[in-house]
Design a protein around this motif. Structure first.
Motif, mmCIF file in Angstrom:
data_model
loop_
_atom_site.group_PDB
_atom_site.id
_atom_site.type_symbol
_atom_site.label_atom_id
_atom_site.label_comp_id
_atom_site.label_asym_id
_atom_site.label_seq_id
_atom_site.Cartn_x
_atom_site.Cartn_y
_atom_site.Cartn_z
ATOM 1 N N GLY A 100 -1.446 -10.112 9.935
ATOM 2 C CA GLY A 100 -2.434 -10.352 8.890
ATOM 3 C C GLY A 100 -2.189 -11.657 8.161
ATOM 4 O O GLY A 100 -1.474 -12.534 8.655
ATOM 5 N N PRO A 101 -2.744 -11.795 6.966
ATOM 6 C CA PRO A 101 -2.650 -13.050 6.207
ATOM 7 C C PRO A 101 -1.331 -13.181 5.453
ATOM 8 O O PRO A 101 -1.296 -13.269 4.229
ATOM 9 N N GLY A 102 -0.220 -13.213 6.200
ATOM 10 C CA GLY A 102 1.087 -13.159 5.571
ATOM 11 C C GLY A 102 1.774 -14.486 5.369
ATOM 12 O O GLY A 102 2.905 -14.530 4.897
ATOM 13 N N CYS A 103 1.107 -15.584 5.730
ATOM 14 C CA CYS A 103 1.725 -16.908 5.599
ATOM 15 C C CYS A 103 1.018 -17.676 4.487
ATOM 16 O O CYS A 103 -0.159 -18.021 4.628
ATOM 17 N N PRO A 104 1.696 -17.960 3.368
ATOM 18 C CA PRO A 104 1.027 -18.623 2.239
ATOM 19 C C PRO A 104 0.541 -20.026 2.552
ATOM 20 O O PRO A 104 -0.481 -20.466 2.017
ATOM 21 N N VAL A 121 7.529 -0.314 3.487
ATOM 22 C CA VAL A 121 8.307 -1.513 3.168
ATOM 23 C C VAL A 121 9.550 -1.507 4.046
ATOM 24 O O VAL A 121 10.290 -0.515 4.074
ATOM 25 N N THR A 122 9.765 -2.577 4.765
ATOM 26 C CA THR A 122 10.927 -2.612 5.657
ATOM 27 C C THR A 122 11.541 -3.999 5.694
ATOM 28 O O THR A 122 10.965 -4.968 5.194
ATOM 29 N N GLY A 123 12.732 -4.076 6.291
ATOM 30 C CA GLY A 123 13.441 -5.344 6.397
ATOM 31 C C GLY A 123 13.029 -6.130 7.616
ATOM 32 O O GLY A 123 11.959 -5.915 8.196
ATOM 33 N N PHE A 124 13.904 -7.030 8.062
ATOM 34 C CA PHE A 124 13.500 -8.032 9.050
ATOM 35 C C PHE A 124 14.320 -8.019 10.342
ATOM 36 O O PHE A 124 13.940 -8.669 11.306
ATOM 37 N N ASP A 153 -4.878 1.084 10.322
ATOM 38 C CA ASP A 153 -4.421 2.453 10.055
ATOM 39 C C ASP A 153 -3.218 2.498 9.130
ATOM 40 O O ASP A 153 -2.984 3.518 8.464
ATOM 41 N N GLY A 154 -2.434 1.430 9.106
ATOM 42 C CA GLY A 154 -1.260 1.388 8.251
ATOM 43 C C GLY A 154 -0.762 -0.037 8.110
ATOM 44 O O GLY A 154 -1.012 -0.884 8.968
ATOM 45 N N PHE A 155 -0.063 -0.293 7.021
ATOM 46 C CA PHE A 155 0.447 -1.638 6.748
ATOM 47 C C PHE A 155 1.970 -1.652 6.686
ATOM 48 O O PHE A 155 2.577 -0.782 6.047
ATOM 49 N N ILE A 156 2.579 -2.623 7.358
ATOM 50 C CA ILE A 156 3.989 -2.940 7.135
ATOM 51 C C ILE A 156 4.002 -3.854 5.927
ATOM 52 O O ILE A 156 3.625 -5.019 6.005
ATOM 53 N N ALA A 157 4.378 -3.305 4.789
ATOM 54 C CA ALA A 157 4.301 -4.055 3.537
ATOM 55 C C ALA A 157 5.299 -5.219 3.548
ATOM 56 O O ALA A 157 6.334 -5.146 4.211
ATOM 57 N N PRO A 158 4.977 -6.295 2.842
ATOM 58 C CA PRO A 158 5.829 -7.491 2.870
ATOM 59 C C PRO A 158 7.184 -7.251 2.210
ATOM 60 O O PRO A 158 7.258 -6.917 1.027
ATOM 61 N N GLY A 209 4.648 -13.278 6.638
ATOM 62 C CA GLY A 209 4.911 -14.260 7.679
ATOM 63 C C GLY A 209 6.269 -14.100 8.325
ATOM 64 O O GLY A 209 6.425 -14.300 9.536
ATOM 65 N N SER A 210 7.262 -13.724 7.522
ATOM 66 C CA SER A 210 8.603 -13.522 8.079
ATOM 67 C C SER A 210 8.632 -12.316 9.007
ATOM 68 O O SER A 210 9.349 -12.304 10.014
ATOM 69 N N HIS A 211 7.841 -11.280 8.671
ATOM 70 C CA HIS A 211 7.719 -10.138 9.579
ATOM 71 C C HIS A 211 7.025 -10.555 10.873
ATOM 72 O O HIS A 211 7.422 -10.130 11.970
ATOM 73 N N THR A 212 5.981 -11.378 10.756
ATOM 74 C CA THR A 212 5.286 -11.857 11.951
ATOM 75 C C THR A 212 6.259 -12.556 12.890
ATOM 76 O O THR A 212 6.282 -12.290 14.093
#
Length: 356
Positions: A52-56, A208-211, A178-183, A28-31
């Protein structure tokens, strides 16, 4: 990272003219960070950034809200995070029920419930525990304090989720990513190794990346390059999971935090709002700590409040927020019809706010 390097990465992403790539962030923070940065507007249209489903909070099932309301009507004092107040249950929300007299308070930290409970031992308190691996360690500290201080009037209602299983679910259900920006925050706890299995299983690259805008550009660039050269990676035996947030993310993650989670919680199936049941994607209090649970194992249903809502397709990356017929018409942050519009980290909320 030097400015000249970032400019080169941006130039590459702007000029990319290969096969269309669908890259999904599951944080969610990446979104929110991607939406605010305007990155989508400056990169090639052939690189699709998908939420994707990134917000709990967004993926907490409606039955979770209904159970909190039920507990409140039975006399408990409900304590939760602010975004939880707005999630629609089957017939109502905590916000609506508070207006009718239900005892509900929102806090910024789960630890805030401790002085409340100590000062009012005659009141039973329920904390609404939502979160991914990032937040769960805080609940272990809360349990440490409850047990240490022998506090008898706090229980937890949990809707705790783990991310690798959700990514597996997406891949298994034809999300066409095709690829995921991991949380990033989750990875601080789990480490990059937590994503090796799902990456290897589906041969899907992950980064995996920062914000910050720079960190996001680096991560998206690296993920794009890995997607382009995936066959070479596979032939050479190199991992498709890259860590571009090494300042805070280790391969093994935070072993102490993981030990604390394993002390109190066990894996189990969980309902994700809009996505249904995902095997082994939930965490529940172990039997020896069950006296602190307020009924979390009973949350086996989810309800679609508005039949026209397409949040499930948005969460799965099958459509954009704008393609939902309710978006900006009947569904807004003030009148959320589905999961993605509820939280400030939800994909529809960010699309509404920033025009994505």
């Amino acid at each position: 990272m030097a400015e000249i390097d970032v400019k080169k990465y941006v130039e590459f992403l702007q000029k990319y003219d290969g096969e269309e790539l669908r890259l999904m962030e599951v944080c969610g923070s990446h979104t929110a960070a991607i939406s605010k940065s305007g990155i989508k507007k400056i990169i090639s249209p052939k690189i699709k950034l998908i939420s994707g489903p990134g917000c709990p909070v967004c993926v907490s099932p409606s039955a979770f809200v209904d159970k909190l309301i039920e507990l409140g009507r039975d006399g408990a004092h409900i304590v939760c995070f602010g975004d939880m107040m707005r999630i629609p249950g089957k017939e109502s929300s905590l916000n609506e029920e508070k207006g009718k007299g239900l005892k509900v308070d929102y806090v910024y930290s789960p630890m805030d419930i401790l002085p409340m409970a100590k000062e009012n031992p005659e009141i039973n308190y329920i904390f609404a525990c939502v979160g991914f691996e990032t937040t769960i360690p805080v609940y272990t500290l809360l349990l440490d304090a409850i047990i240490r201080d022998d506090i008898k009037n706090i229980k937890l209602l949990t809707a705790l989720k783990t991310m690798p299983e959700a990514i597996d679910f997406l891949c298994a259900n034809d999300a066409k990513i095709d690829g995921f920006i991991a949380p990033g925050h989750v990875s601080v706890i789990t480490g990059t190794k937590a994503f090796y299995e799902v990456s290897n299983k589906y041969k899907v690259p992950m980064a995996v990346t920062g914000f910050s805008p720079k960190e996001l550009v680096v991560g998206i660039y690296a993920l794009t390059k890995t997607c382009i050269n995936k066959d070479s990676f596979l032939k050479s035996g190199k991992s498709l999971v890259g860590n571009y947030y090494k300042s805070v993310v280790l391969d093994e993650g935070n072993t102490k935090a993981k030990d604390n989670i394993n002390k109190y919680f066990k894996k189990g199936d969980a309902i994700w709002r809009g996505m249904g049941n995902i095997k082994n994607s939930g965490l529940y209090l172990k039997v020896e700590y069950s006296k602190y649970d307020a009924g979390s194992f009973d949350l086996i249903e989810d309800y679609k409040i508005n039949k026209a809502c397409r949040c499930s397709d948005v969460l799965m990356g099958k459509i954009s927020s704008k393609e939902c017929p309710l978006f900006k018409k009947y569904c807004s942050p003030l009148t959320p019809q589905g999961a993605c519009m509820v939280s400030s980290e939800g994909s529809c909320y960010q699309a509404f706010k920033n025009g994505d």
